[in-house]
Scaffold this active site. Structure first.
Site, mmCIF file in Angstrom:
data_model
loop_
_atom_site.group_PDB
_atom_site.id
_atom_site.type_symbol
_atom_site.label_atom_id
_atom_site.label_comp_id
_atom_site.label_asym_id
_atom_site.label_seq_id
_atom_site.Cartn_x
_atom_site.Cartn_y
_atom_site.Cartn_z
ATOM 1 N N LEU A 1 0.823 -1.202 0.000
ATOM 2 C CA LEU A 1 0.000 0.000 0.000
ATOM 3 C C LEU A 1 0.863 1.260 0.000
ATOM 4 C CD1 LEU A 1 -2.645 -1.198 2.618
ATOM 5 C CD2 LEU A 1 -2.807 -1.318 0.123
ATOM 6 N N PRO A 2 0.260 2.431 -0.320
ATOM 7 C CA PRO A 2 1.073 3.640 -0.516
ATOM 8 C C PRO A 2 1.696 4.239 0.742
ATOM 9 C CG PRO A 2 -1.009 3.795 -1.713
ATOM 10 C CD PRO A 2 -1.118 2.615 -0.805
ATOM 11 N N THR B 1 6.165 0.429 1.962
ATOM 12 C CA THR B 1 7.228 1.239 2.542
ATOM 13 C C THR B 1 6.578 2.374 3.303
ATOM 14 O OG1 THR B 1 8.812 0.698 0.794
ATOM 15 C CG2 THR B 1 9.240 2.689 2.063
ATOM 16 N N LYS C 1 14.975 -0.263 5.004
ATOM 17 C CA LYS C 1 14.577 0.174 3.666
ATOM 18 C C LYS C 1 14.927 1.640 3.437
ATOM 19 C CE LYS C 1 12.501 0.496 -0.347
ATOM 20 N NZ LYS C 1 11.083 0.241 -0.574
ATOM 21 N N LYS D 1 9.204 10.355 -1.598
ATOM 22 C CA LYS D 1 8.485 9.812 -0.440
ATOM 23 C C LYS D 1 9.438 9.079 0.499
ATOM 24 C CE LYS D 1 5.782 5.824 0.818
ATOM 25 N NZ LYS D 1 5.288 4.517 0.361
#
Length: 295
Positions: free
Chosen positions: A65-66, A96, A171, A246
Site C-alpha cells: 500500500l502507498p 514502505t 529500507k 516519499k
C-alpha cells in the site's frame, strides 16, 4: 498450499501476487482499481465484494500500500481486517511506511493473536516480476520463520533486520544511500561529458576503478550507455521520482526521531524535491541526471 489474501495490486503488488499464484497458493485479491483485480482473476485468483470478505478465511494476508495511514486503516481502522482475521493469522506488510505505523499496527493485531511483520522490498518492478526482490523484515523470529517460505516465492534475498519496524528502517537507509549514489554518479558523468569525455568510456573507467557503484554499473543514468535501463527509454518505467521523494521523506523523519545527522541525505532529498517539482515526478529516479546538464 496457503490461503492468502493480497491487498494492493499496483506495479509491485500485482507481480508479487502472480508469483504466489504460480507457486500454487490460493490467492484472493482486492484493489480499488477493478482492472488490476480482473487481471489477477484471469490468471486464477479469486476476489470478493469487500476487503473483509477477501480476508475472512485467510491464513496469511499480504499488503502493498502507498502509506502508513492506508496500512493502519486496512488492518486496525474502524472497518479494519482485525475484526475478521482469525487468531494465528499472519500479516505480511510490504508497503514502505514509517516504522511507527508498522509498530502501532503490529501492537493492535498482536492483542488479537495476529502476527505482523513489516517486509518492505527492494528490486523494482523487474524484480517483482522475476521473483528476485530483496525483503527487509521486521518482526518476531517465529513470524519471520512462518513468512519466509512465502517471501522466497516472491524474492531472492530475505533478511531479518530485527523487531517490528526494523524492516522499514533498513529500507529507508538503503534508499537514502541509493539516491545519494545516483546523484553523485549523475554529477560525475555530466562533468566528464562537459569536458569532452564519452559517457560510455567514462562509465567503464569508473566501473573498473574506485568510483564503481550499483547506479553506475547496473542502472546507469546516462541515456544509451546501457540498453535495458530507464535512462535509455526516456526514463520511463523503473522507480518513480515521486516514490524516491516519499522514501527520502521517511528517511528524514527517521533521522529526526533518532537525532541522527544525515547531511547528504538531506541535500539529496532537496535535489529530488526540486526535480519532482520541475515536472519529473513520474519519471524514473535516474532522471535526476538531467538536472546536471550543462546548458
Amino acid at each position: 498450499m496457503a490461503k492468502i489474501a493480497f491487498f494492493g495490486l499496483g506495479n509491485m503488488g500485482g507481480p508479487m501476487a502472480i508469483n504466489l499464484l504460480n507457486a500454487g497458493h490460493q490467492v484472493k485479491v482486492f484493489d480499488l482499481f477493478p482492472a488490476a483485480v480482473d487481471k489477477l482473476v484471469a490468471l486464477g485468483a479469486t476476489t470478493a465484494a469487500t476487503a473483509k470478505d477477501v480476508a475472512a478465511d485467510a491464513e496469511i494476508v499480504v499488503s502493498m500500500l502507498p502509506a502508513g495511514k492506508h496500512v493502519k486503516d486496512l488492518y486496525i481502522g474502524t472497518e479494519g481486517l482485525i475484526d475478521v482475521l482469525s487468531p494465528g493469522a499472519l500479516v505480511i506488510d510490504s508497503s514502505t511506511i514509517d516504522a511507527g505505523s508498522a509498530q502501532e499496527t503490529a501492537k493492535a493485531l498482536q492483542a488479537s493473536d495476529i502476527a505482523f511483520i513489516d517486509a518492505p522490498v527492494s528490486g523494482g518492478v523487474a524484480g517483482a516480476a522475476a521473483g528476485t526482490l530483496s525483503f527487509m523484515v521486521g518482526g518476531s523470529v517465529d513470524a519471520f520463520s512462518k513468512a519466509k517460505p512465502l517471501l522466497e516465492v516472491m524474492g531472492k534475498n530475505i533478511f531479518h533486520a530485527g523487531d517490528v519496524g526494523a524492516g522499514q528502517v533498513a529500507k529507508v537507509c538503503n534508499n537514502m544511500l541509493l539516491s545519494i549514489l545516483m546523484v553523485g554518479t549523475s554529477e560525475a558523468l555530466q562533468l566528464g561529458m562537459a569536458n569532452g569525455l564519452d559517457p560510455k568510456v567514462l562509465s567503464e573507467i569508473m566501473s573498473k576503478s574506485s568510483g564503481s557503484n550499483w547506479t553506475l554499473d547496473v542502472y546507469n543514468p546516462c541515456p544509451d550507455v546501457m540498453d535495458t535501463v530507464p535512462a535509455s527509454n526516456n526514463y520511463e518505467g523503473g522507480f518513480m521520482t515521486d516514490l524516491m521523494v516519499k522514501d527520502l521523506g521517511l528517511a528524514m523523519e527517521t533521522a529526526l526521531a533518532s537525532s541522527s545527522s544525515t547531511p547528504m541525505g538531506s541535500l539529496t532529498r532537496s535535489l529530488y524535491s526540486l526535480h519532482q517539482k520541475a515536472g519529473n515526478g513520474k519519471k524514473d529516479f535516474s532522471s535526476i541526471f538531467t538536472a546536471f546538464e550543462t546548458k
